[in-house]
Scaffold this active site. Sequence first.
Site, PDB file in Angstrom:
ATOM      1  N   GLU A 230       2.201 -22.769 -16.237  1.00  0.00           N
ATOM      2  CA  GLU A 230       2.628 -23.518 -14.595  1.00  0.00           C
ATOM      3  C   GLU A 230       1.325 -23.666 -14.319  1.00  0.00           C
ATOM      4  O   GLU A 230       0.455 -24.596 -13.847  1.00  0.00           O
ATOM      5  CB  GLU A 230       1.748 -22.126 -12.878  1.00  0.00           C
ATOM      6  CG  GLU A 230       2.708 -22.602 -12.243  1.00  0.00           C
ATOM      7  CD  GLU A 230       2.873 -21.596 -10.988  1.00  0.00           C
ATOM      8  OE1 GLU A 230       3.305 -22.455  -9.838  1.00  0.00           O
ATOM      9  OE2 GLU A 230       2.039 -20.466 -10.797  1.00  0.00           O
ATOM     10  N   LYS A 246       7.821 -18.389  -9.333  1.00  0.00           N
ATOM     11  CA  LYS A 246       8.123 -16.876  -8.221  1.00  0.00           C
ATOM     12  C   LYS A 246       9.254 -15.957  -9.263  1.00  0.00           C
ATOM     13  O   LYS A 246      10.757 -17.426  -9.051  1.00  0.00           O
ATOM     14  CB  LYS A 246       8.209 -17.547  -7.296  1.00  0.00           C
ATOM     15  CG  LYS A 246       6.712 -17.166  -6.293  1.00  0.00           C
ATOM     16  CD  LYS A 246       6.863 -15.937  -6.390  1.00  0.00           C
ATOM     17  CE  LYS A 246       4.912 -16.058  -5.781  1.00  0.00           C
ATOM     18  NZ  LYS A 246       4.179 -16.642  -7.214  1.00  0.00           N
TER      19      LYS A 246
END
Length: 431
Positions: A230, A246
């Site tokens: 990420e 997410k």
Amino acid sequence: MKSFAAGNRTELMQQLLGYAASQDVFCLFNSNRHQQPHSSFDLQLAIGARRELLMYDHQGAFEALKEFNRQKTSPAVGYLAYDLKNDVERLSSGNEDRMRFPLLHFFEPCTLIEWKENEVLIRSFDGNSEEKIWQEITAQPLEQAQPSAAIPISLNAQIPREAYLEKVREVIRHIEEGNVYEMNLCQEFYADEVSIDPLLCYTQLNALSPMPFSACYKYQQQYILCASPERFIRKQGDTLLSQPIKGTAKRSEDPIQDEQIKYKLQNDLKERAENVMIVDLVRNDLARSAVTGTIRVNELFGIYSFAHLHQMISSVSARLRPDAHPIDAIRYAFPMGSMTGAPKVRAMQLIEELEESKRGVYSGAIGYITEKDDFDFNVVIRSIFYDAGHKRLSFQVGGAITYDSIPEKEYEECMLKAKAITEVLQNQQAK
């Protein structure tokens, strides 16, 4: 700066780590050749410290970073620990800090080495010869030492499984009462009196889980072995970019089933709800330093595939205000929404109440700032923290809790995220 022809990338990474091993400070950034549209390089090593900023106290940390950045004469490399949240908001951190890493560490490297398209660029900032540096790198041995018998590391859970399930239920009660809409809940696993080869451990972790924002960071005897998928925040020119994750699903070895899993993840209402809430939070964070009307959601619910997992990733961009300091763009977005929740401050308060370990560098960020004040920072997740001096080891995993969360499934997702780490730690060799 000098350029040198390079061959095998894997061998070069091994030689770079061998060259860096004796240094007190270094950071290796490794994109693992992921085809990211916003990546700046493939493999980069910053080594040695001509000048350092080191802080164990959060007070005035971001202002100190501004001043350090103002005085830099080369790119700066470093990390921000999660608990710098206390310098952003009126918060506190009172949980146990087993690893005791500095809250903030930045350094101007003596040498910067970059591999890109079979070419190695070396920049020396302390007067050392680039040719000599290259000779020392290529002189590093490629032979692997003969392994000793594997010694599995016995891990302790700071929060037992049943206690974690009850904490998930408590978060859901807070959601029902309207205190938060979503909250990231994490747990720590640790071991004491362990000796590992941290650079070999990083190499094994990276082989099992080759991620686009991987990093290997050393400060004195403390190591961060990071396999992060990420990006936290990037600045290029006046454009800011954040790419929150997410949504997670385990991959299948069967190609047809794997495609079905991807389709299911992309259309899962719970995962979409988690993702869109964090996208809204990121938009709000970027708005604090952005030109009004420039915030864009470039991609929503994108599905990206990695070695063990599919992840749902969205991209949000904005244009930095001319009067905003680049460091403030980081500060206003820190800590990242994907590791906190919404509303952000209330989520961080509940995180402090419900978690039992200080997060430290976990869910912080590692990155670099260029001479032109462009920057790129990851989210420190899927990472092993090791203190060779005290023989301590730790890692944390977590997930986003929403109204629809099922506690047992949340725990299973944590274990899935920890899979590569636990595999590496169960196959360590005696030093």
